[in-house]
Design an enzyme around this catalytic site. Structure first.
Site, mmCIF file in Angstrom:
data_model
loop_
_atom_site.group_PDB
_atom_site.id
_atom_site.type_symbol
_atom_site.label_atom_id
_atom_site.label_comp_id
_atom_site.label_asym_id
_atom_site.label_seq_id
_atom_site.Cartn_x
_atom_site.Cartn_y
_atom_site.Cartn_z
ATOM 1 N N GLN A 1 0.954 -1.223 0.042
ATOM 2 C CA GLN A 1 0.078 0.029 0.019
ATOM 3 C C GLN A 1 0.742 1.197 0.089
ATOM 4 O O GLN A 1 0.703 2.075 -0.758
ATOM 5 C CB GLN A 1 -0.982 0.029 1.386
ATOM 6 C CG GLN A 1 -1.935 1.190 1.200
ATOM 7 C CD GLN A 1 -2.848 0.664 -0.167
ATOM 8 O OE1 GLN A 1 -3.026 1.516 -0.827
ATOM 9 N NE2 GLN A 1 -3.446 -0.645 -0.280
ATOM 10 N N HIS B 1 2.290 3.026 -3.008
ATOM 11 C CA HIS B 1 1.723 3.853 -4.083
ATOM 12 C C HIS B 1 2.055 5.293 -4.201
ATOM 13 O O HIS B 1 2.508 5.860 -5.198
ATOM 14 C CB HIS B 1 0.147 3.814 -3.762
ATOM 15 C CG HIS B 1 -0.445 2.706 -4.426
ATOM 16 N ND1 HIS B 1 -0.713 2.585 -5.643
ATOM 17 C CD2 HIS B 1 -0.994 1.471 -3.890
ATOM 18 C CE1 HIS B 1 -1.276 1.327 -5.913
ATOM 19 N NE2 HIS B 1 -1.482 0.665 -4.779
ATOM 20 N N GLU C 1 -10.641 1.381 3.181
ATOM 21 C CA GLU C 1 -10.669 0.834 1.810
ATOM 22 C C GLU C 1 -10.436 -0.579 1.586
ATOM 23 O O GLU C 1 -10.994 -1.458 1.073
ATOM 24 C CB GLU C 1 -9.715 1.682 0.963
ATOM 25 C CG GLU C 1 -9.833 1.320 -0.544
ATOM 26 C CD GLU C 1 -8.525 2.077 -1.344
ATOM 27 O OE1 GLU C 1 -7.580 2.538 -0.615
ATOM 28 O OE2 GLU C 1 -8.682 1.936 -2.548
ATOM 29 N N HIS C 2 -9.195 -1.162 2.099
ATOM 30 C CA HIS C 2 -8.696 -2.383 2.065
ATOM 31 C C HIS C 2 -8.472 -2.991 3.390
ATOM 32 O O HIS C 2 -7.730 -2.485 4.180
ATOM 33 C CB HIS C 2 -7.304 -2.654 1.443
ATOM 34 C CG HIS C 2 -7.113 -2.217 -0.151
ATOM 35 N ND1 HIS C 2 -6.654 -0.925 -0.235
ATOM 36 C CD2 HIS C 2 -7.628 -2.711 -1.326
ATOM 37 C CE1 HIS C 2 -6.856 -0.862 -1.479
ATOM 38 N NE2 HIS C 2 -7.462 -1.678 -2.275
ATOM 39 N N ASP D 1 -6.117 -6.895 -5.895
ATOM 40 C CA ASP D 1 -5.928 -5.658 -6.697
ATOM 41 C C ASP D 1 -5.762 -6.024 -8.376
ATOM 42 O O ASP D 1 -6.152 -5.116 -9.118
ATOM 43 C CB ASP D 1 -4.313 -5.108 -6.577
ATOM 44 C CG ASP D 1 -4.575 -4.336 -5.226
ATOM 45 O OD1 ASP D 1 -5.621 -3.798 -4.818
ATOM 46 O OD2 ASP D 1 -3.454 -4.091 -4.711
#
Lengths: 438, 438
Positions: B268, B271, B336-337, B370
């Protein structure tokens, strides 16, 4: 006063049809910079000062001073008393409408709002968990345009979705409460209600105050201040669509009594002068009969002035070459309400691709759908039915993807994910997949 | 360079936990007035000048002069050639991922995206017709952050929904095309593609130009200009959510190899430096082991600098009293995740109410989701999973209510609608119902 209503007459065969048709349809939401600035200020105050700002603005805009926001809360006992005090005929109407709206939305939840999952050939679990929102806010306009039916149409889907806390806000200028609105809140399962309104109420729901709980989503109609405030808090909370003027499109093959069609056009036009009523029909004589019905019936209407202004300014009676062409034009308009006033409505329904709600057959007046047929009356306006939908149970739910990759699945998917991650230059993504390989 | 990543260490037992936790979570989208103004100007130009403005801005911002917008269109042959020219391992990965994403979204359409109807006891028909949008636009970022997986995740649900025209726009600065993006467009069923980007591409899709067809909805990620442009055209067209920085929350009971969890946090963090990675775990020794894995693995990562910045600035390793408490905190974050890195994930899953996607068990790395598990990777960020959902087939469909009141039904509903309409002062609504009474 004697009002005349002469909707624009058009024919698809006239050479300037496209231009005239386009002009009549045109509507655009002008944003008013002064309103925007005032709303921004109100929201900032509510965010920073909480209850104190809510009290100040409620006194200023609604002429309703109160010692505390708690004093502005309507108790469940008060909602119930409003319901109990209704005349039996009103109580019955409210109950029947609520029951039908509830049934429809339960069917909707059953059809489209359930969790689901499956396992693939490697035993990996894939699916979607559907859960209700925790808490929503329902904005209900007060004052002259107080619509108890909107309370039902917003609160019942939330209730059916399983939302635990449904917080209603309704302004009561000078303390005047609409008893039907209170009764509707009781019938619809509203959890708590506050007599506040405007941008300050939207802010209170979005940010939360010491007294008013912060919600996850705000739905319901309101004036320009409310609409602007909802747009501004969007992202922090969810909102429903921002509605434009209401519209009806009637496709008529000439088999419905012209008086019925005239009254259906009135029922849209009576909302406000920006509302739009359009008739599409291949039969010139029938169009003439509808105009005669308009002339004859208009003087009987208490809201004749608004109806006349709406029909003269935005209405249209359009002669088409055929019902097929009428359907094609309807698809270009993507109307909020679409009446198929025909004795073969199921012939045309499959052709109709874009509409908020489709009313089939002569007996299905829009007004039956507005109040008690069951489906929601909160519908996409101004052509947005091309990409959006009636308010529904799903607006009060959210979905979470569920993924459980089995050990075997990880062996198969790992190399795939790694190749794609490397292609995007995201090596940790790839490595996380590779590490799971045995 | 030697980077160090030390996510903030917190424990729910420390007295200032709430304050520190709140500070670390805080993120707010600052709006940049200069960007807002430039985007407004670009949109106005595109609306007024069409193709000419698109060409001018594409030359200015992407250093890509062209004689016409038609010259910026990528042909289907070019997309197919990009696919054919891929190395077999990449072609295979793209195909497997696309097939799995397609299967999942077909199941989704089957579960939640079908028309339905029923007849009530009076023979009235009530239901909902589900139809695909006619035409959608998919925005695909170009340049350094070109993600072919996003092409699949946006275009495949649209394709499964039945959208006829899927128009992709992707900027190609100085004419440099990402072949994986073109190949993904081919696999995903994109109808037409243009090498344009930025606010000018959003404007072209929203308003239409002589060359670029007007769409009904625009989805896909983009920079601040793209996000601002999408917000501005919202209402004229539909849009998906405006995404904030990406986040992962890992709930760990200490049974997953610490290296796997460290790499998931990295995936994560890599990004961008605003991305957020948080671990919640009741086991202090395990948290220590994850920090050791971070220290050991970080130097092996090509994107170590971004990972370190993200973890130091926004990451957190939080010791909780129990897994139950970890789940409760997760519900407050609405990530989100959400990885449930536990050997009993189905014990905790029912407790988890708010998340974009829930990854169950040690083998389910976020990265598998993903790219290729099947569910969509476009997910609600920044706590918006409290009220919104992953991108889905339903985002590319819209619903129309269907109402056909029978003659018998009209007799029963008419008086109900009339009473409620009179209560709202809408007499034409009431009269339209009354006229249908025999």
């Amino acid at each position: 006063m004697n009002f005349q209503a002469r909707p624009l007459r058009l024919s698809t065969t006239q050479t300037d049809f496209e231009a005239e048709f386009h002009k009549r349809l045109h509507w655009s939401a002008e944003t008013d910079d002064e309103i925007e600035q005032r709303v921004a200020d109100i929201l900032k105050d509510v965010q920073q000062e909480g209850d104190a700002a809510v009290l100040r603005y409620t006194e200023r805009f609604d002429a309703l001073p109160a010692p505390s926001v708690a004093a502005l809360e309507l108790t469940q006992a008060e909602l119930e008393a409003a319901f109990d005090a209704l005349e039996p005929v009103q109580r019955h109407a409210l109950e029947v409408a609520a029951a039908r709206i509830r049934s429809y939305h339960q069917a909707q939840k059953q059809a489209s709002g359930q969790s689901w999952s499956y396992r693939d050939e490697d035993g990996s679990l894939l699916g979607q968990k559907v859960t209700p929102l925790d808490r929503v806010g329902i904005y209900v306009p007060g004052g002259k345009a107080a619509y108890p039916s909107s309370v039902l149409m917003n609160a019942i889907p939330a209730n059916v979705a399983g939302v635990e806390d449904i917080i209603m806000v309704v302004p009561t200028p000078r303390g005047e409460k609409n008893q039907l609105v209170l009764a509707a809140a009781y019938v619809a399962g509203v959890s708590r209600a506050f007599t506040i309104g405007g941008a300050q109420a939207v802010g209170a729901l979005a940010y939360g105050t010491a007294t008013i709980p912060k919600v996850d989503k705000i739905t319901g109609p309101g004036n320009a201040y409310v609409a602007s405030a909802k747009k501004r808090v969007f992202g922090l909370v969810g909102i429903d669509m921002i509605a434009g003027p209401s519209e009806i499109l009637v496709l008529a093959d000439g088999t419905t009594p012209p008086d019925w069609v005239a009254m259906d056009l009135f029922s849209q036009a009576e909302h406000d002068e920006l509302a739009q009523s359009i008739l599409l029909c291949p039969d010139a004589a029938y169009i003439e009969a509808v105009q005669e019905a308009i002339d004859r019936l208009l003087p009987t209407m208490p809201r004749a002035e608004i109806i006349a202004k709406s029909l003269n300014g935005r209405g249209a009676l359009i002669q088409t070459r055929s019902m097929q062409e009428a359907c094609e034009i309807s698809n270009r308009i993507a109307p909020e309400h679409l009446e198929v006033s025909s004795d073969e409505p199921h012939r045309w329904e499959p052709v109709l691709r874009h509409a908020g709600a489709i009313f089939l057959g002569a007996y299905t007046s829009e007004s039956l759908g507005d109040y008690c047929a069951g489906p929601n009356h909160v519908l996409p306006t101004s052509g947005t039915a091309r990409f959006s939908s009636p308010l529904s149970v799903m607006d009060f739910q959210k979905r979470s993807s569920i993924i459980e990759v089995s050990a075997a699945g990880a062996q198969k998917l790992g190399p795939i994910a790694n190749v794609l991650a490397q292609g995007e230059g995201l090596q940790a993504h790839g490595q996380a997949a590779v590490m799971r390989l045995r």
